[in-house]
Design an enzyme around this catalytic site. Structure first.
Site, mmCIF file in Angstrom:
data_model
loop_
_atom_site.group_PDB
_atom_site.id
_atom_site.type_symbol
_atom_site.label_atom_id
_atom_site.label_comp_id
_atom_site.label_asym_id
_atom_site.label_seq_id
_atom_site.Cartn_x
_atom_site.Cartn_y
_atom_site.Cartn_z
ATOM 1 N N CYS A 29 -6.535 4.767 4.639
ATOM 2 C CA CYS A 29 -7.185 3.663 3.939
ATOM 3 C C CYS A 29 -8.664 4.020 3.817
ATOM 4 O O CYS A 29 -9.017 5.190 3.763
ATOM 5 C CB CYS A 29 -6.963 2.346 4.664
ATOM 6 N N ALA A 30 -9.514 3.027 3.782
ATOM 7 C CA ALA A 30 -10.948 3.299 3.642
ATOM 8 C C ALA A 30 -11.559 3.820 4.943
ATOM 9 O O ALA A 30 -12.346 4.762 4.926
ATOM 10 C CB ALA A 30 -11.690 2.049 3.176
#
Length: 106
Positions: free
Chosen positions: A67-68
């Site tokens: 993800c981020a």
């Protein structure tokens, strides 16, 4: 809950040798703005374990979530494990770590 953290170098090796299926759980607009080359989009907001398991089974490579910054991928792992799905690995630094290191994005 079991979580195995991957670092950037391990991920790069797995992507380079074709053994890793990188699953990006960020939202579609985030993925479209840039993602790690080779990653496939499977947003956490629409997390479908049946579809994910089918993707993993069809692909055959080792699944690693990203993800981020490692938070949403850890949540996805927690959810999967709570539903009896044996996913354990994620890129702990996420897209922010990748970009911060000057790696190529798609």
């Amino acid at each position: 809950m079991t979580i195995v953290d991957w670092d950037r170098e391990a991920l790069k090796r797995g992507l380079a040798d074709g053994t890793v299926l990188l699953i990006d759980v960020r939202e579609p607009h985030e993925y479209e703005q840039g993602h790690i080359p080779g990653a496939v989009s499977h947003p956490l907001s629409r997390f479908d374990l049946d579809a994910l398991q089918a993707l993993i089974a069809e692909d055959g490579r080792r699944p690693v979530l990203a993800c981020a910054a490692g938070i949403r991928s850890a949540r996805a792992l927690h959810y999967a494990q709570s539903q009896g799905v044996a996913l354990t690995e994620h890129y702990a630094g996420g897209f922010k770590d990748w970009v911060g290191a000057g790696e190529t994005i798609a």
